[in-house]
Design an enzyme around this catalytic site. Structure first.
Site, PDB file in Angstrom:
ATOM      1  N   ASP A   1       0.705  -1.177   0.111  1.00 19.80           N
ATOM      2  CA  ASP A   1       0.053  -0.077  -0.109  1.00 19.80           C
ATOM      3  C   ASP A   1       0.876   1.248  -0.006  1.00 19.80           C
ATOM      4  O   ASP A   1       1.945   1.252   0.745  1.00 19.80           O
ATOM      5  CB  ASP A   1      -0.814   0.069   1.311  1.00 19.80           C
ATOM      6  CG  ASP A   1      -1.837  -1.161   1.299  1.00 19.80           C
ATOM      7  OD1 ASP A   1      -3.063  -0.919   1.068  1.00 19.80           O
ATOM      8  OD2 ASP A   1      -1.587  -2.125   1.597  1.00 19.80           O
ATOM      9  N   LYS A   2       0.230   2.367  -0.540  1.00 14.60           N
ATOM     10  CA  LYS A   2       1.002   3.588  -0.720  1.00 14.60           C
ATOM     11  C   LYS A   2       0.508   4.136   0.753  1.00 14.60           C
ATOM     12  O   LYS A   2       1.446   4.982   1.447  1.00 14.60           O
ATOM     13  CB  LYS A   2       0.475   4.602  -1.684  1.00 14.60           C
ATOM     14  CG  LYS A   2       0.903   6.026  -1.736  1.00 14.60           C
ATOM     15  CD  LYS A   2       0.509   6.672  -2.694  1.00 14.60           C
ATOM     16  CE  LYS A   2       1.012   8.135  -2.794  1.00 14.60           C
ATOM     17  NZ  LYS A   2       0.535   9.016  -3.897  1.00 14.60           N
TER      18      LYS A   2
END
Length: 354
Positions: free
Chosen positions: A77-78
């Site tokens: 995930d960012k």
């Protein structure tokens, strides 16, 4: 992310979860130990506010190697703090000392014989912080976490699989039916994969609903409505686990192993309850085993002819290393747990909150 927050706001326990680097930490668990020698340099690093592709591009530019020569096991995930590994050609090692980026910290390096490939991970460990948790809600969460530790949880695909608007699967369905053409090969595959995932989730929901009906009613009251043999419904009702196995289900040893058909429901249900094996669901497509008998009567509703290869996916998983810690002075509930690869932490949260 909005989809999850919308879901949480309508669920029974009203807490706040923001997917940020402070409240969501993911640590990749490699599939194997690295050998310490070989032609590939393994970099363990921590990143924040970057996708894995962003990080690969930054390493490529600063170390002087092509992005395609950089190997990684999975996308992270960012909107999280993530710890993961990449492999780079050993020839780029000399530039490592100059590496500098505000959002990436190199933690350690080693060597290995092979490039890291997508899927070369065992699973991921998670740390998640829920906020605005009242003492009453904390007790409910702890009960839910305890139940997951005992029984496991459904292995739904998370909302991330379906795109920002949550409708990528509709494009996949339109492609399969010949109603939409997509020239970009990667986009086409992404849409079709989303449709496979949607069908799997729909099948899993139906099986969970059926399991709840078996639990709630006497066998002779419900078997005709379920269109199942009375003896089998009686056998399902005796099963301790909330997800009821059926004759013809395809099981897998857990967390790895071959798949095989359920022939003795009682024996397999006991081993499932002991977390030794799990039922699998269909990701429809080519070259994939199908369930049989009564189990396939339900599965076939979600079995479409798809040109991509199919697969079997765990219908159920058993999170491990599950811990909860309530900080009453801050109204925070901190959760930590491990999931096998391909499973979603956001689904763990949804299961806890719901």
């Amino acid at each position: 992310m909005e989809n999850l927050q919308r879901y949480l706001s309508h669920s029974k326990i009203d807490v706040l979860f923001k997917q940020t680097k402070d409240d969501f930490v993911v640590t990749e668990v490699p599939l194997y130990e690295f050998s310490g020698e070989g032609e590939h340099l393994i970099i363990k690093f921590r990143k924040k506010d970057l996708t894995t592709w962003d990080a690969v591009q930054i390493f490529s530019e600063q170390l002087g190697c092509k992005a395609r020569d950089i190997g990684y096991a999975g996308l992270k995930d960012k909107n999280a703090m993530t710890i993961q590994h990449i492999s780079i050609p050993k020839s780029c090692e000399e530039n490592l000392e100059k590496f500098n980026h505000d959002n990436i910290k190199i933690l350690e390096t080693t060597k290995h014989n092979n490039k890291i490939r997508v899927g070369h991970l065992k699973g991921n460990s998670f740390f998640i912080r829920l906020k605005r948790v009242t003492p009453l809600d904390a007790k409910k969460i702890e009960e839910a976490v305890s139940k997951i530790a005992q029984f496991g949880m459904p292995n739904y695909f998370g909302f991330q699989r379906f795109g920002i608007e949550g409708d990528n699967y509709k494009k996949g369905e339109a492609i399969i039916k010949g109603e939409l053409k997509e020239r970009d090969r990667k986009l086409k595959q992404m849409y079709v994969n989303a449709y496979q995932s949607h069908l799997f989730n729909s099948w899993l929901s139906k099986r969970i609903e059926l399991s709840k009906l078996v639990d709630a009613f006497e066998a002779n009251e419900i078997y005709k409505k379920l269109n199942l043999p009375l003896d089998m419904v009686k056998s399902m009702k005796k099963q301790t686990h909330p997800f009821k196995l059926m004759l013809g289900d395809l099981m897998s040893h857990y967390p790895y192993g071959k798949i095989f058909y359920v022939e003795d429901m009682e024996a397999e249900a006991n081993k499932f309850f002991e977390q030794d094996r799990v039922p699998t669901g269909l990701l429809c497509g080519k070259r994939v085993k199908k369930s049989e008998g009564s189990a396939y009567e339900i599965e076939k509703e979600f079995d479409e002819k798809i040109f991509e290869d199919g697969a079997r996916r765990f219908a159920w998983i058993f999170p491990s290393e599950v811990e909860s810690n309530y900080k009453e002075d801050k109204n925070w509930m901190e959760l930590s747990f491990y999931l096998p690869k391909g499973s979603y932490a956001t689904e763990f949260i949804s299961e806890v909150i719901h």
